[in-house]
Design a protein around this motif. Structure first.
Motif, PDB file in Angstrom:
ATOM      1  N   HIS A   1     -27.260 -45.128 -27.030  1.00 28.56           N
ATOM      2  CA  HIS A   1     -28.674 -45.462 -26.885  1.00 28.56           C
ATOM      3  C   HIS A   1     -29.289 -44.955 -25.583  1.00 28.56           C
ATOM      4  CE1 HIS A   1     -27.711 -48.148 -30.241  1.00 28.56           C
ATOM      5  NE2 HIS A   1     -29.004 -48.191 -30.475  1.00 28.56           N
ATOM      6  N   LEU A   2     -28.504 -44.255 -24.736  1.00 24.56           N
ATOM      7  CA  LEU A   2     -29.115 -43.731 -23.500  1.00 24.56           C
ATOM      8  C   LEU A   2     -29.978 -42.470 -23.714  1.00 24.56           C
ATOM      9  CD1 LEU A   2     -26.450 -44.325 -20.713  1.00 24.56           C
ATOM     10  CD2 LEU A   2     -28.600 -45.503 -21.087  1.00 24.56           C
TER      11      LEU A   2
ATOM     12  N   LYS B   1     -16.099 -43.544 -13.908  1.00 22.16           N
ATOM     13  CA  LYS B   1     -16.778 -43.228 -15.172  1.00 22.16           C
ATOM     14  C   LYS B   1     -18.210 -42.787 -14.904  1.00 22.16           C
ATOM     15  CE  LYS B   1     -15.396 -47.082 -17.237  1.00 22.16           C
ATOM     16  NZ  LYS B   1     -15.235 -48.154 -18.232  1.00 22.16           N
ATOM     17  N   VAL B   2     -18.870 -43.477 -13.994  1.00 24.86           N
ATOM     18  CA  VAL B   2     -20.240 -43.101 -13.629  1.00 24.86           C
ATOM     19  C   VAL B   2     -20.263 -41.676 -13.074  1.00 24.86           C
ATOM     20  CG1 VAL B   2     -22.147 -43.559 -12.032  1.00 24.86           C
ATOM     21  CG2 VAL B   2     -21.051 -45.449 -13.229  1.00 24.86           C
TER      22      VAL B   2
ATOM     23  N   LYS C   1     -25.391 -34.925 -16.663  1.00 23.61           N
ATOM     24  CA  LYS C   1     -26.576 -34.905 -15.806  1.00 23.61           C
ATOM     25  C   LYS C   1     -27.525 -36.062 -16.117  1.00 23.61           C
ATOM     26  CE  LYS C   1     -24.863 -31.010 -14.442  1.00 23.61           C
ATOM     27  NZ  LYS C   1     -24.040 -30.973 -13.200  1.00 23.61           N
ATOM     28  N   THR C   2     -26.971 -37.206 -16.462  1.00 26.34           N
ATOM     29  CA  THR C   2     -27.803 -38.370 -16.773  1.00 26.34           C
ATOM     30  C   THR C   2     -28.265 -39.058 -15.492  1.00 26.34           C
ATOM     31  OG1 THR C   2     -25.806 -39.732 -16.948  1.00 26.34           O
ATOM     32  CG2 THR C   2     -26.694 -38.830 -18.987  1.00 26.34           C
ATOM     33  N   GLU C   3     -29.336 -39.799 -15.632  1.00 23.45           N
ATOM     34  CA  GLU C   3     -29.870 -40.542 -14.496  1.00 23.45           C
ATOM     35  C   GLU C   3     -28.861 -41.605 -14.064  1.00 23.45           C
ATOM     36  OE1 GLU C   3     -33.632 -43.481 -13.507  1.00 23.45           O
ATOM     37  OE2 GLU C   3     -33.787 -42.050 -15.181  1.00 23.45           O
ATOM     38  N   LEU C   4     -28.593 -41.647 -12.778  1.00 24.91           N
ATOM     39  CA  LEU C   4     -27.566 -42.545 -12.249  1.00 24.91           C
ATOM     40  C   LEU C   4     -27.825 -43.995 -12.634  1.00 24.91           C
ATOM     41  CD1 LEU C   4     -25.038 -42.898 -10.479  1.00 24.91           C
ATOM     42  CD2 LEU C   4     -26.566 -43.124  -8.503  1.00 24.91           C
ATOM     43  N   LYS C   5     -29.066 -44.444 -12.520  1.00 24.75           N
ATOM     44  CA  LYS C   5     -29.405 -45.829 -12.817  1.00 24.75           C
ATOM     45  C   LYS C   5     -29.093 -46.172 -14.270  1.00 24.75           C
ATOM     46  CE  LYS C   5     -33.256 -49.098 -12.883  1.00 24.75           C
ATOM     47  NZ  LYS C   5     -34.715 -49.302 -12.646  1.00 24.75           N
ATOM     48  N   LYS C   6     -29.369 -45.240 -15.179  1.00 26.62           N
ATOM     49  CA  LYS C   6     -29.125 -45.505 -16.597  1.00 26.62           C
ATOM     50  C   LYS C   6     -27.628 -45.611 -16.903  1.00 26.62           C
ATOM     51  CE  LYS C   6     -33.328 -43.444 -18.524  1.00 26.62           C
ATOM     52  NZ  LYS C   6     -33.884 -42.415 -19.444  1.00 26.62           N
TER      53      LYS C   6
ATOM     54  N   ILE D   1     -22.848 -49.175 -18.154  1.00 32.18           N
ATOM     55  CA  ILE D   1     -21.512 -49.692 -17.839  1.00 32.18           C
ATOM     56  C   ILE D   1     -21.584 -51.141 -17.370  1.00 32.18           C
ATOM     57  CG2 ILE D   1     -19.564 -49.410 -16.250  1.00 32.18           C
ATOM     58  CD1 ILE D   1     -19.967 -46.396 -16.469  1.00 32.18           C
ATOM     59  N   LEU D   2     -22.625 -51.466 -16.595  1.00 36.44           N
ATOM     60  CA  LEU D   2     -22.805 -52.855 -16.166  1.00 36.44           C
ATOM     61  C   LEU D   2     -23.121 -53.749 -17.364  1.00 36.44           C
ATOM     62  CD1 LEU D   2     -22.928 -54.759 -13.741  1.00 36.44           C
ATOM     63  CD2 LEU D   2     -25.354 -54.206 -13.493  1.00 36.44           C
ATOM     64  N   SER D   3     -23.920 -53.246 -18.285  1.00 39.01           N
ATOM     65  CA  SER D   3     -24.245 -54.010 -19.495  1.00 39.01           C
ATOM     66  C   SER D   3     -23.000 -54.267 -20.321  1.00 39.01           C
ATOM     67  CB  SER D   3     -25.276 -53.246 -20.335  1.00 39.01           C
ATOM     68  OG  SER D   3     -26.480 -53.086 -19.626  1.00 39.01           O
ATOM     69  N   ASP D   4     -22.109 -53.280 -20.359  1.00 34.55           N
ATOM     70  CA  ASP D   4     -20.841 -53.442 -21.070  1.00 34.55           C
ATOM     71  C   ASP D   4     -20.045 -54.600 -20.479  1.00 34.55           C
ATOM     72  OD1 ASP D   4     -18.609 -52.406 -22.842  1.00 34.55           O
ATOM     73  OD2 ASP D   4     -17.674 -52.146 -20.877  1.00 34.55           O
TER      74      ASP D   4
END
Length: 293
Positions: free
Chosen positions: A68-69, A102-103, A111-116, A121-124
């Protein structure tokens, strides 16, 4: 930075060592050794397999969030990445840690946004914690201990579930679409871990079979204690919770601590294959520049 990481690692080792010393100085070590040596090896092997399955389910839960990202990662690559994180979290907790690595890898290859990425991973992690709290609330009315309003503990379950949804909404609204499947996978993962604990208890051939509610309540309570990053992979913190909890709930202290140690052993054995991916971790996601779901 390396010096700070080394200091943090040494602090965790000291805390874990002190916690284990405290536990072992307040319990009969021979009793624990006898319980473990006399346990049913087939049930222990089954507990290990069930625990490994719970980690596979957890990896699928994380993939739902990635989707979903969106991050286009295949199932096999996601499992490899997850197992690398398991190994780092358990055996190298003083450095970047599995989640941090992993981040890093995801950011490097997608190349995804770091916050996302951090949010996913935090949501997991928080989804798993939410289910643990919910299961604790389920067991509260059944334990033989006077807790204020324990008969109404179940009333708190909807609030915990809503709190996780609110977290997703505030952190990244896109992930709210993953709420139901993530909670479903998280529930399955924790129930499998509960089954693993039950199999370990059954392997002891003792009175624990008549006090599942108390042991499982302590099991989930210790999981929260183990998640607090002050010990070496949670070792020591869980055992202290089991020891104190056993004293309050009137269960066998030796059985409680033996359950904790054997469950930790299962987690360590399960995480060990992640060592393979530490040699060339960048290759785990190398093909994902063209991969699709």
């Amino acid at each position: 930075m390396r010096k700070k990481a080394l200091i943090n690692l040494l602090i965790k080792i000291v805390i874990s060592g002190f916690a284990l010393y405290y536990v072992f100085s307040h319990i009969n070590l021979n009793q624990i050794a006898e319980k473990i040596s006399a346990s049913n090896p087939w049930l222990l092997m089954s507990a290990l397999i069930v625990y490994a399955l719970s980690q596979l389910v957890s990896a699928l839960r994380l993939k739902v969030l990635f989707k979903h990202l969106p991050i286009h990662i295949t199932h096999l690559e996601n499992i490899r990445l997850y197992w690398l994180g398991l190994f780092y979290n358990l055996f190298l907790p003083g450095g970047v840690g599995g989640d941090g690595f992993k981040v890093y890898l995801i950011g490097k290859h997608f190349k995804t946004e770091l916050k996302k990425t951090i949010g996913a991973i935090l949501s997991d992690r928080i989804s798993g914690l939410s289910i643990i709290v919910i299961l604790l609330l389920v067991f509260v009315p059944f334990i033989n201990y006077d807790i204020p309003l324990k008969a109404y503990a179940w009333a708190g379950i909807p609030f915990v579930a809503a709190a996780f949804f609110l977290f997703l909404y505030l952190f990244n609204r896109t992930l709210t679409r993953a709420y139901l499947p993530v909670m479903g996978w998280a529930t399955m993962a924790q129930l499998l871990q509960m089954l693993s604990a039950i199999l370990i208890l059954n392997s002891f051939d003792m009175e624990a079979r008549d006090m599942y509610d108390a042991y499982l309540f302590l099991f989930f309570l210790s999981a929260i204690a183990g998640a607090v990053p002050i010990t070496l992979g949670g070792i020591g913190a869980r055992e202290v919770v089991f020891l104190w909890g056993a004293q309050y709930l009137g269960v066998n202290e030796g059985s409680a601590v033996a359950l904790s140690l054997l469950f930790y052993t299962a987690s360590a054995i399960t995480a060990l294959p992640g060592l393979i991916f530490t040699f060339q971790p960048s290759k785990i996601l190398a093909r994902n520049k063209v991969a699709k779901l």
